[in-house]
Design a protein around this motif. Sequence first.
Motif, PDB file in Angstrom:
ATOM      1  N   ALA A 114       0.836  -1.206   0.000  1.00  0.00           N
ATOM      2  CA  ALA A 114       0.000   0.000   0.000  1.00  0.00           C
ATOM      3  C   ALA A 114       0.864   1.246   0.000  1.00  0.00           C
ATOM      4  O   ALA A 114       0.558   2.224  -0.697  1.00  0.00           O
ATOM      5  N   ALA A 123       0.350   3.179  -3.414  1.00  0.00           N
ATOM      6  CA  ALA A 123      -0.672   4.196  -3.113  1.00  0.00           C
ATOM      7  C   ALA A 123      -1.962   3.925  -3.899  1.00  0.00           C
ATOM      8  O   ALA A 123      -2.394   4.752  -4.703  1.00  0.00           O
ATOM      9  N   GLU A 141       0.082   7.037   6.997  1.00  0.00           N
ATOM     10  CA  GLU A 141      -0.651   8.089   6.285  1.00  0.00           C
ATOM     11  C   GLU A 141      -0.620   9.412   7.029  1.00  0.00           C
ATOM     12  O   GLU A 141      -0.646  10.473   6.408  1.00  0.00           O
ATOM     13  N   ASP A 192      -6.009   3.264  -4.933  1.00  0.00           N
ATOM     14  CA  ASP A 192      -7.233   4.033  -4.680  1.00  0.00           C
ATOM     15  C   ASP A 192      -8.027   3.443  -3.523  1.00  0.00           C
ATOM     16  O   ASP A 192      -8.731   4.161  -2.818  1.00  0.00           O
ATOM     17  N   VAL A 193      -7.942   2.128  -3.342  1.00  0.00           N
ATOM     18  CA  VAL A 193      -8.639   1.449  -2.258  1.00  0.00           C
ATOM     19  C   VAL A 193      -7.893   0.162  -1.930  1.00  0.00           C
ATOM     20  O   VAL A 193      -7.257  -0.432  -2.795  1.00  0.00           O
ATOM     21  N   HIS A 224      -1.314  11.238   2.690  1.00  0.00           N
ATOM     22  CA  HIS A 224      -2.168  10.550   1.709  1.00  0.00           C
ATOM     23  C   HIS A 224      -2.977   9.479   2.428  1.00  0.00           C
ATOM     24  O   HIS A 224      -2.420   8.614   3.092  1.00  0.00           O
ATOM     25  N   ARG A 225      -4.317   9.551   2.315  1.00  0.00           N
ATOM     26  CA  ARG A 225      -5.187   8.569   2.986  1.00  0.00           C
ATOM     27  C   ARG A 225      -5.845   7.678   1.953  1.00  0.00           C
ATOM     28  O   ARG A 225      -6.458   8.157   1.008  1.00  0.00           O
ATOM     29  N   THR A 226      -5.720   6.361   2.152  1.00  0.00           N
ATOM     30  CA  THR A 226      -6.304   5.368   1.267  1.00  0.00           C
ATOM     31  C   THR A 226      -7.516   4.745   1.939  1.00  0.00           C
ATOM     32  O   THR A 226      -7.411   4.272   3.070  1.00  0.00           O
TER      33      THR A 226
END
Length: 121
Positions: free
Chosen positions: A35, A39, A65, A41-42, A70-72
Amino acid sequence: DDQRMLREGLTHSMVDAGFDVVAQAGDGAEAVRLAERYAPDVVLMDVMMPVMDGVSALRQLRIQEAVSGHRTPVLMVTAHAMTGDKERFMAAGADGYVSKPMSQAALQKEIMRVLTPVNPA
């Protein structure tokens, strides 16, 4: 998911539905590394995995994060369907939850829900 056959089956169904799958992880620690590297999208995260369970992996992602900014969105995909499990996963930082066995329609609906920005009133 730690079961390769389940990961591959889910990957095929996601690709058939038009999603790009960038990586698969067999344990929670690998999921965290992938992850961070890709990075996505989900993230679809199983709860019961070796090395690092899904809830611990989710918490580690959220710590990373906080540094990166950046938050996934993370969906917990699990056979844990006991009362209070969904709330426990959400409290740990999950954005959604789908219980196994799951339908493709239910999974796609939950993915689209977490990927769709909320319009302020």
